[in-house]
Design an enzyme around this catalytic site. Structure first.
Site, PDB file in Angstrom:
ATOM      1  N   CYS B 356      61.307 -23.868  62.195  1.00 24.05           N
ATOM      2  CA  CYS B 356      60.498 -25.002  61.727  1.00 24.05           C
ATOM      3  C   CYS B 356      60.005 -24.820  60.302  1.00 24.05           C
ATOM      4  O   CYS B 356      59.730 -25.796  59.616  1.00 24.05           O
ATOM      5  CB  CYS B 356      59.278 -25.167  62.626  1.00 24.05           C
ATOM      6  SG  CYS B 356      59.621 -25.243  64.377  1.00 24.05           S
ATOM      7  N   ILE B 357      59.830 -23.588  59.861  1.00 29.83           N
ATOM      8  CA  ILE B 357      59.242 -23.349  58.530  1.00 29.83           C
ATOM      9  C   ILE B 357      60.306 -23.110  57.470  1.00 29.83           C
ATOM     10  O   ILE B 357      59.972 -22.811  56.327  1.00 29.83           O
ATOM     11  CB  ILE B 357      58.240 -22.176  58.552  1.00 29.83           C
ATOM     12  CG1 ILE B 357      58.936 -20.836  58.839  1.00 29.83           C
ATOM     13  CG2 ILE B 357      57.117 -22.443  59.561  1.00 29.83           C
ATOM     14  CD1 ILE B 357      58.050 -19.615  58.588  1.00 29.83           C
TER      15      ILE B 357
END
Lengths: 365, 365
Positions: B356-357
């Protein structure tokens, strides 16, 4: 990726190239502060757009812009110009941006000077200036160019090099009390040699009359080729500019550059004098701590404050009787480059001109 | 320079490559908001630094960071990582960043989706999200990559491709009422085909239990090679995750991909369940309008939420009994890539994990 180096450019074989050396690109910062640019910056934004567009014809142009203005800048600028977000206190990347240096192999590095808004708490033009001071590093990070951190207050507009060992500065600026009061002139010279890779520093006494930068040399006298400079001039001996230009001429006539050449001086007659109108002054927000823009103030207009691009020279003009002579001189001096004129008044109203708002990034070739 | 194109990727011969295709680099956004990251973001910053450092071993990494945090991020991150200023609302560039697409000539372009913080005013996780929505465009501008503007709400974490025409999504997410309520499932499929260059869309019913993204597929089920996926699993039939994983398995077992292959499913047992401790909850600012982080809340921990880099795979681990099996599975699945584990708990506490990052930028080769 960008590494911060502990040495100096000269020690590593790097020097600042002349502005006419080939560029990868050019950087600008989008104008917006309403206490310096009239009418919320809109006329200045149009002028900066014209400059960016002209330069983008022959090299890549990046405009750094605050988060607030990002969408507007992206919308006003053509697709040929790159826009990147960058905090700033104003839009003078010549002065707060990096000074790029190159070596014989064509490698490029950047010098990140201390920036204090042209004189800090002594006679600086605004406070704070922390965002501007961070611009050089941010530019180098984006480009992945290694960085020298110079712990020394200097603006890029206060230096001009021929790329062959000679540097022009003004004593008015480099010895000003608001910059490096703890350093002697020889100490400053040594720092300039170390960071710009020059051998000879030519000290002109002062710059353009009422130039709020303490007489930046880039508004006054610049190399057009090795052994040849253009100098802001006036034929009117009663104009306060006269003595300043004459004093510089005297120094230049007795100067030998780093290669042993004498220096040819091409006089470029100044525009105006140009004064702020009441309408113009009324368009600027009045804010404590920022240099005010008042009706009748004389502006430091100059044709020397231009940008030497890859195949163009971008020259500010002022709807002034002296425009034509400046264009003619530039056309001859910079051939075969094409001379592109842009309306310079809205940039001048903010305190500088085309050279002050640009920063070339040399390719090293 | 970046042009915004009026066509679609598929119409121009572009498609989203699989994550294992070669990368130019990877993008992250520096975490800071104290209403999502405990202790002013410091533990998360250390975790992000570990992820960035691991990825930087085999590809260029750029971390986008707010003006406020620029100096701190530059100081905490190694020199091998580029830092650029960029406003943001939080640090999930998988979801707000561009989705890169490539063509057969190796050209790269980017899709800029609408972003509304995982559900906008229906069930979004914070307000406002305007800075996040601008991230994709700013990334593409910095890189000089042409842009498709998709007028369609989608996060990069909600899609996973094999690079050969097959796309995995969850109905829980893509049909959620907070994203594109005016579009039917066939209309959404058509937009996915147009923008990702895929032929077959595999709809899994839902994602990981209590995943606040409405069940992003990247936390649940992802391709590891064409014809093979890894699926978050639990052996505990009383765990609410069991039904979700079993339902997905059923769909996958009856799926034929775009090349006519059946799909092999590798089960990866979930960690935990993992719950927020009182100490962790107390470290987060309580702000109206942001999803609260409360003691005892179950987190959507998953080993599927990893990053496939050029020569490494970065896998979050949780000091959990299931870590060893996940590492063993990854080592086999992604050989000859080296599996680098990073502590994933501090990222999970913010609502996601390694995938996600991060946002890979394919090279096109």
């Amino acid at each position: 990726m960008t590494h911060t180096l502990a040495s100096t450019p000269a020690a590593d074989g790097y020097r600042m190239p002349a502005e006419w050396a080939h560029h990868t690109g050019c950087w600008l910062i989008w104008p917006e502060r309403p206490d310096n640019w009239r009418l919320g910056g809109k006329p200045a934004q149009a002028a900066f757009t014209a400059v960016a567009t002209a330069i983008a014809a022959t090299e890549d142009v990046t405009v750094a812009v605050s988060a607030r203005q990002y969408d507007n800048a992206r919308s006003e600028l053509p697709d040929t110009v790159r826009v990147v977000e960058m905090s700033n206190d104003d839009s003078w990347i010549r002065d707060c941006g990096p000074t790029f240096v190159v070596n014989d192999d064509g490698d490029v590095r950047g010098v990140d000077w201390d920036f204090n808004a042209w004189g800090g708490l002594v006679d600086g033009l605004y406070f704070p200036w922390a965002a501007d001071d961070a611009v050089a590093r941010k530019v180098l990070e984006i480009e992945g160019i290694d960085r020298y951190k110079a712990h020394f207050v200097l603006e890029g507009g206060s230096i001009d090099v021929d790329g062959e060992g000679t540097l022009l500065v003004t004593a008015e600026c480099l010895l000003s009390p608001g910059r490096n009061p703890g350093l002697t002139q020889p100490e400053i010279e040594a720092l300039l040699r170390d960071h710009l890779g020059v051998d000879v520093v030519v000290w002109l006494p002062s710059g353009v009359y009422l130039d709020e930068t303490n007489g930046h040399v880039d508004n006054f006298c610049r190399f057009v080729e090795p052994g040849k400079v253009m100098l802001t001039w006036t034929d009117d001996p009663t104009d306060p500019q006269y003595e300043r230009s004459a004093a510089a001429l005297k120094v230049l006539e007795s100067t030998v550059d780093a290669r042993g050449r004498s220096i040819e001086v091409v006089k470029i007659h100044q525009p105006g004098p140009i004064f702020i109108t009441a309408e113009e002054a009324s368009g600027v927000d009045s804010i404590e701590g920022t240099l005010p823009r008042e009706t009748g103030d004389r502006l430091a207009g100059s044709y020397v404050n231009s940008y030497i691009g890859n195949d163009v020279v971008v020259l500010p003009v002022f709807d002034d009787p002296h425009d034509a002579a400046a264009v003619a001189a530039y056309t001859e001096l910079f051939a075969p480059r094409r001379v592109v004129t842009v309306p310079g008044r809205e940039i001048l109203l903010g305190g500088g001109n085309v050279h002050c708002i640009t920063q070339q990034q040399p390719s090293g070739r």
